[in-house]
Motif scaffolding. Structure first.
Motif: not given
Length: 557
Positions: A532-557
């Motif tokens: 309801f107050y997006p300024s407190s979350n900002r771009f959290k969705f993109m940041m969460d997806v990016a960091m989780e994707f990076a973690s999943s890829v590095v784990q595969e190496i």
């Protein structure tokens, strides 16, 4: 200037040594300068990274600064405030507010009509106004209908009569894709801010409200890397072009942010490609740099030629198909983080580099991954709101017609200021006058009338084929898309008002071995505000997806 800070906060006196002392620091192996707000813990690896950056790049622009005197001749001067330039922007704003104010006005007129007697003139006028707004919504506002029906109606994202699919689309026969998909499930669900009832509003609010970075400042160190002149077309060998060492080379800026503890070899490093008219100080870039460095990753932002007022020496100014600059940035980052000089193909996993792009930067990321194949020098790539096939942006659909009339005039006006006006003397040399520039209304006009003419593309179709991972979407383009060898995650909202969802090539992605598509019903373009107050979350969705994707890829190496 080697320090670029978040301008959304009050400026404080820098705690880092000035430029000359920083050079002495690299030569004498002194301890690293302290970061603002945090005490630095310096390791030898960090010192080695700084030294190797100094070997592959320079703190100063490596060439004489070209003359950047503002043109005074009418044929080479673009007045952004002229009526020809402002009129399309005003028309776009009128259409924007006309469409997005219709839902609340319908409700307002309907409620207000109840305050008068049913057969009174005032009540009849108010009911008529409410009816007009309602007809406008039903007949023309597909984004509100999409939001109201949670994607069941509205016609957004339909490809050859097939409705779009929400979720993570990939080739399930590939175990790596299944592993990444399962890791992403916990962050892939998106619920928009409840009162933002269209892709337009989900795009506009983050642009207007999210300024600077949330929290502490992001401190960059700017290095300059040499890149080839690379005249168009980019071609299949574009990513593999390297500077010749001669006078025709160019240089692009690389703004690098390190974690407070220095470089960590166990964490992935990110090379970021920003959006159109953007740079390293865009709010979404700052938020990502802060989040990634806090989690121990190094972040490097490549500034596109000429943007952020960086100089361009020769005639080859920025265009969206050039991948050679990204290739040189990967080379430089790969060497600085422990690889071999020019050794993208030697040991790409040594530095664990992940390429990340937003909007136009996302298109470049997708295209680079498709052209390089197994020789990308990356462990993974990720794009937000970036097209895979630009040819589909030209095809008629509710989204493309809306974007061309509402959003593209504003984007074109920005391009005139950041790319075209500073380079008008060069445009004039190739037969493009300021009067022609001022007549341009949309990004499509810029691409067809300016970019193609300036760079020698026969038509806009040839230009879009060269800049797209999926080519023209034909058999040749799909073969190019299948050339991607590293995990590539494309994130796209079905209600994106600027880059239509069809350009994400949902059906073709599902047949590849390495490309995954995360689609959301809502989100807009580089938006995805939450709560309801997006300024407190900002771009959290993109940041969460990016960091989780990076973690999943590095784990595969």
């Amino acid at each position: 200037n080697i320090r670029i800070e978040d301008r959304g906060r009050p400026k404080k006196k820098p705690t880092r040594p000035p430029q000359k002392r920083l050079r002495l620091l690299l030569r004498s192996k002194m301890s690293a300068p302290k970061k603002p707000y945090q005490k630095s813990v310096v390791s030898l690896d960090y010192e080695a990274v700084l030294r190797r950056f100094g070997e592959i790049a320079s703190f100063d622009y490596p060439f004489p600064i070209p003359d950047q005197t503002k043109p005074r001749d009418r044929d080479t001067r673009v007045d952004l405030n002229s009526w020809n330039n402002i009129r399309p922007v005003l028309l776009g704003l009128f259409l924007f507010f006309g469409k997005n104010l219709s839902p609340p006005l319908t409700l307002f007129f309907g409620i207000l009509s109840r305050c008068f007697e049913a057969d009174s003139l005032s009540s009849s006028v108010l009911r008529a106004l409410a009816s007009i707004c309602l007809v406008q919504i039903v007949c023309f506002d597909v984004f509100f209908v999409h939001w109201l029906t949670d994607g069941k109606l509205g016609g957004l994202g339909y490809s050859d009569g097939r409705p779009p699919t929400e979720g993570i689309i990939c080739n399930e026969a590939v175990p790596r894709n299944v592993h990444i998909r399962e890791r992403l499930r916990k962050v892939a669900s998106y619920r928009p801010t409840p009162y933002l009832y269209s892709g337009d509003l989900l795009t506009l609010l983050p642009f207007l409200r999210f300024k600077g970075s949330l929290g502490e400042r992001v401190s960059y160190r700017r290095w300059w890397i040499r890149v080839p002149s690379a005249p168009a077309p980019d071609g299949d060998d574009g990513p593999f072009r390297r500077p010749s060492g001669g006078d025709d080379d160019e240089a692009v800026a690389l703004d690098v942010a390190f974690p407070s503890s220095g470089y960590r070899a166990d964490r992935p490093a990110f090379l970021v490609s920003h959006g159109l008219n953007g740079g390293s100080t865009e709010a979404y870039v700052l938020d990502f740099a802060r989040r990634a460095t806090r989690e121990g990753s190094t972040v490097a932002v490549m500034i596109n030629r000429g943007l952020m007022k960086t100089p361009v020496r020769g005639m080859n100014i920025f265009h969206g198909a050039r991948t050679s600059d990204i290739g040189c940035a990967v080379d430089a980052l790969h060497y600085a983080l422990g690889g071999e000089r020019g050794g993208r193909e030697a040991n790409p996993q040594n530095a664990k580099i992940i390429l990340l792009g937003f909007s136009m930067g996302g298109m470049l990321v997708n295209n680079y991954a498709a052209k390089t194949g197994e020789k990308s020098g990356l462990v993974a790539a990720l794009s937000f709101s970036g097209s895979i096939c630009n040819e589909k942006i030209l095809r008629p659909s509710p989204t493309t017609s809306h974007g061309r009339s509402v959003w593209q005039p504003l984007l074109a006006w920005g391009l005139k200021g950041t790319v075209m006006r500073p380079n008008m003397p060069k445009l004039v040399k190739r037969g493009i006058t300021a009067a022609e520039v001022e007549k341009i209304r949309t990004v499509k006009d810029i691409d067809s009338d300016m970019v193609c003419r300036y760079n020698g593309y026969p038509t806009i179709h040839h230009y879009y084929e060269d800049m797209s991972a999926g080519g023209k979407g034909d058999a040749k383009g799909i073969k190019k898309l299948h050339n991607i060898e590293i995990p590539l995650l494309a994130v796209h909202a079905i209600d994106d008002p600027i880059v239509n969802y069809e350009a994400a090539c949902e059906e073709e992605v599902a047949k590849t071995n390495s490309v995954l598509l995360l689609s959301t019903k809502h989100g807009g373009h580089i938006g995805w505000p939450m709560g309801f107050y997006p300024s407190s979350n900002r771009f959290k969705f993109m940041m969460d997806v990016a960091m989780e994707f990076a973690s999943s890829v590095v784990q595969e190496i």
